[in-house]
Design an enzyme around this catalytic site. Structure first.
Site, short mmCIF file in Angstrom:
data_model
loop_
_atom_site.label_atom_id
_atom_site.label_comp_id
_atom_site.label_asym_id
_atom_site.label_seq_id
_atom_site.Cartn_x
_atom_site.Cartn_y
_atom_site.Cartn_z
N CYS A 2 45.06 32.11 14.48
CA CYS A 2 44.98 33.43 15.10
C CYS A 2 44.80 33.33 16.61
O CYS A 2 44.15 32.43 17.11
CB CYS A 2 43.80 34.20 14.53
N ARG A 27 50.85 28.94 18.21
CA ARG A 27 49.69 28.51 17.42
C ARG A 27 49.92 28.69 15.92
O ARG A 27 49.18 28.14 15.12
CB ARG A 27 48.46 29.34 17.83
N TRP A 74 46.74 34.52 11.39
CA TRP A 74 47.13 33.46 10.46
C TRP A 74 46.23 33.66 9.25
O TRP A 74 45.01 33.48 9.33
CB TRP A 74 46.90 32.10 11.12
N ASN A 100 39.01 36.25 15.48
CA ASN A 100 39.44 34.92 15.02
C ASN A 100 38.21 34.26 14.41
O ASN A 100 37.12 34.37 14.96
CB ASN A 100 39.89 34.03 16.18
N GLY A 101 38.39 33.51 13.34
CA GLY A 101 37.26 32.82 12.71
C GLY A 101 37.07 33.31 11.29
O GLY A 101 37.94 33.97 10.72
N GLU A 483 52.32 8.69 10.08
CA GLU A 483 52.69 9.73 11.02
C GLU A 483 54.16 10.16 10.81
O GLU A 483 54.48 11.35 10.88
CB GLU A 483 52.45 9.24 12.46
N LYS A 487 55.25 14.00 9.95
CA LYS A 487 56.22 14.77 10.75
C LYS A 487 57.29 15.38 9.85
O LYS A 487 57.61 16.55 9.98
CB LYS A 487 56.91 13.84 11.74
N GLU A 490 55.91 18.22 7.71
CA GLU A 490 55.55 19.41 8.48
C GLU A 490 56.74 20.29 8.81
O GLU A 490 56.66 21.50 8.69
CB GLU A 490 54.91 18.99 9.82
N HIS A 506 51.32 -1.86 -5.96
CA HIS A 506 50.14 -1.39 -6.69
C HIS A 506 50.35 0.04 -7.19
O HIS A 506 49.37 0.73 -7.52
CB HIS A 506 48.91 -1.49 -5.79
N LYS A 605 48.89 25.50 15.23
CA LYS A 605 48.80 24.45 16.24
C LYS A 605 47.35 24.02 16.42
O LYS A 605 47.05 22.85 16.63
CB LYS A 605 49.37 24.97 17.56
#
Ligand code: AGP
Length: 610
Positions: A2, A27, A74, A100-101, A483, A487, A490, A506, A605
């Site tokens: 948010c 964001r 969000w 926000n929160g 990573e 990527k 995402e 394994h 973000k």
């Protein structure tokens, strides 16, 4: 996540708010809305989806007014729809609020308010705030006092902006655990959760601290502690440029940021290393942080920053022989830390606002650990609350999927580890100097990889319809593989798993068949031969191999369905080089699949809630 924006002044209010929201959109969000007081009357407009929807709703309306607030939401509590979108307004529709929160005790407050006759419209935690303010305004005329009384009952995190018809000159604001700034203009002021919303208007800002409440008018600001007295706030001047937030001709921010990586590393070198290869890290030698007698680092971070932390462990233990643990912040936060003395908790964070990472440093400080942080955003909460800081100097990163910041984290961690190795006398000046020379070559090497982007695009498009991928690597390139997989997940929504190549047999080897693309990070490092055997195991089971190899390595070609060469470099810098083709593979796959590369679904973000 948010984003909040607020404006008081004489500009075209709806466009200032919409442009501000647009600048916060990187964001991640799923609905947006604004409230404006026009001719003494408060009106609210909200829309699910992209800000363009809100813009369409407002187009053709002539909205006058000099005070307003807006938010990109969000969703956490309640699905993304217009009712749950912010701003929320009171029963009388005369007060509006954005938040926000997360209000953790909203259920019990909601029950009480319902008993008192309040009717709730949304499924959000936020709505309790507006009803509670309305209730407190029965005993006070002051919006600030009503918000302050409301907050005294709240458990949770918030940045809040609220406006009322009864006080049409003020935006009342408060902060706890979620960032909020006041930005100062001439005969106008702004509030925002993020500098980006106001960067084109002014560079003078006041950072609200936790448990502060206040207001802004066109020409004044006031801040006090919640339940306490007035606080004199320092005005800071930020040194970012709004041009960082432009695409500069690239189709996406992510692509632009991938191509900026050589200049990011050159910039980092210029900030920390002089022409004689001496390192200066001025912000880690604070009087209250002594790294020379550290016994143990405990690194905690999330996502991509955690991957950088895993690589940091290899470098710190190898160059400085200091025991280093790495933990995911959301896990570290709830385990019992054992203090041994001379331990330093290290936080790695691009945004400097990640809720779990921030909570960990607060927890660590309460247990008397010292905190050293690697952050990109100056003046972020993690920057301000750490005992020492190493800035990543990546510039503003807009693409939700981190690229240039990861590379910047790796470069700064490399420099820091050499510095520590010298301080601990495990490295001598000549060795350090040679290692720095290696780093100086990296920007040119990245440029040579970027020149192959069309070749990488062809490879990516060949595999873009696979529904799963495996990424493998060893040693410092095991985190590189993690990573690479992150990527791809995402931005393309393809399932991808990163694995230490030695772990294949394994369990995950069971996945391999003729349809599975396996991305093998296999530059010539200490574990190269072992890695080749692991790739052989994949080939034997008919897996499709895309190999990232060292330029000139002809032998490995026979194991590759596709191969991307990177220049020969020192082992510890290979994660930087290998990450570049991995970023491009993800980018081109996502592009081919028509995904929203810069703002992938469900992602934010800056993850400012737990
Ligand atoms: C990176 O591509 C991700 N968007 C995400 O994993 C991110 O790295 C993580 O949320 C941590 O963020 P930070 O670096 O701002 O703390």
């Amino acid at each position: 996540m948010c984003g909040i924006v607020g404006y008081v002044g004489e500009r075209d209010i709806s466009s200032v708010l919409l442009v501000g929201l647009e600048r916060l959109s990187y964001r991640g969000y799923d609905s947006s809305g604004i409230s404006i007081i026009s001719n003494g009357e408060l009106s609210t407009w909200k829309k699910q989806g992209k800000i363009v929807e809100l813009n369409n709703l407002l187009s053709g309306l002539s909205i006058k007014g000099s005070l307003g607030i807006g938010q990109t939401r969000w969703a956490t509590h309640g699905v993304p729809n217009e009712v749950n979108a912010h701003p929320h307004f009171s029963e009388t529709k005369k007060i509006a609020l954005v938040h926000n929160g997360i209000i953790e005790n909203y259920m019990e407050i909601k029950k009480r308010l319902i008993k008192n006759g309040h009717i709730f419209r949304s499924e959000t935690d936020t709505e309790v705030l507006i009803h509670s303010i309305e209730e407190h305004l029965e005993t006070t005329d002051s919006l600030l006092e009503a918000l302050e009384k409301t907050l005294s009952e709240i458990v949770g995190t918030y940045s809040i902006a609220t406006i009322s018809e009864a006080d049409p000159e003020k935006i009342v604001i408060a902060r706890k655990g979620s960032p909020l700034i006041i930005a100062l203009g001439k005969d106008e002021n702004f509030v925002s959760s993020d500098i980006n919303a106001i960067l084109t208007h002014t560079k003078k800002v006041i950072y609200l601290e936790d448990n502060e409440i206040g207001y802004v008018t066109k020409t004044s600001t006031f801040v006090k502690e919640i339940g306490g007295s007035e606080v004199q706030k320092e005005v800071k001047v930020i040194d970012w440029s709004p041009t960082d937030a432009e695409k500069n001709g690239y189709e996406h921010y992510m692509l632009k940021e991938i191509f900026e990586q050589p200049s990011v590393i050159r910039n980092i070198i210029s900030k920390y290393i002089d022409k004689d290869n001496n390192i200066t890290l001025s912000k880690i030698h604070q009087p209250n942080l002594d790294i020379s007698n550290v016994n143990r680092f405990i690194i905690q971070a999330c996502g991509t920053s955690w991957h950088a932390g895993l690589i940091a462990k290899y470098l710190i233990e190898s160059y400085a022989r200091v025991l280093t643990e790495v933990d995911i912040s959301s896990e570290f936060r709830y385990r019992q830390m054992i203090t041994q003395g001379h331990d330093i908790v290290m936080a790695i964070s691009q945004s400097g606002e990640t809720a779990d990472t921030l909570a960990c440093i607060r927890e660590a400080k309460s247990k008397f650990f010292k905190v050293l942080s690697f952050v990109n955003v100056k003046e972020s909460s993690i920057d301000r609350e750490s005992d020492g800081v190493v800035y990543s100097y990546a510039g503003q990163e807009i693409g939700v999927a981190s690229t240039k910041n990861f590379i910047a984290q790796l470069a700064t961690i490399y420099i820091f580890s050499i510095h520590l190795g010298l301080a601990k006398k495990h490295l001598n000046k000549e060795q350090a100097s040679e290692m720095i020379q290696e780093l100086r070559r990296i920007p040119d090497y990245i440029e040579s990889i970027l020149k192959k982007s069309e070749e990488i695009r062809t490879i990516a498009e060949k595999y873009c319809f696979s529904r799963e991928f495996l990424f493998i690597g060893r040693g410092v390139n095991y985190p590189t593989a993690l990573e690479g997989a992150l990527k791809l997940k995402e931005i393309s929504y393809i399932h991808a798993t990163g694995y230490a190549a030695g772990e294949l047999k394994h369990g995950p080897i069971a996945l391999i068949d003729a349809k599975l693309p396996v991305v093998c990070v296999a530059p010539q490092t200490l574990t190269y031969e072992k890695m080749v055997s692991n790739i052989q195991e994949v080939k034997t089971r008919k897996g499709k191999t895309i190999i990232i190899a060292t330029q000139g390595d002809e032998d490995i070609k026979s194991l590759a369905d596709d191969i991307i060469y990177i220049p020969k470099a020192s082992e510890d810098l290979t994660p930087i080089l290998a990450s570049v083709p991995l970023q491009l593979i993800s980018y081109y796959i996502a592009l081919k699949l028509d995904c929203d590369v810069d703002q992938p679904r469900n992602l934010a973000k800056s993850v400012t809630v737990e």
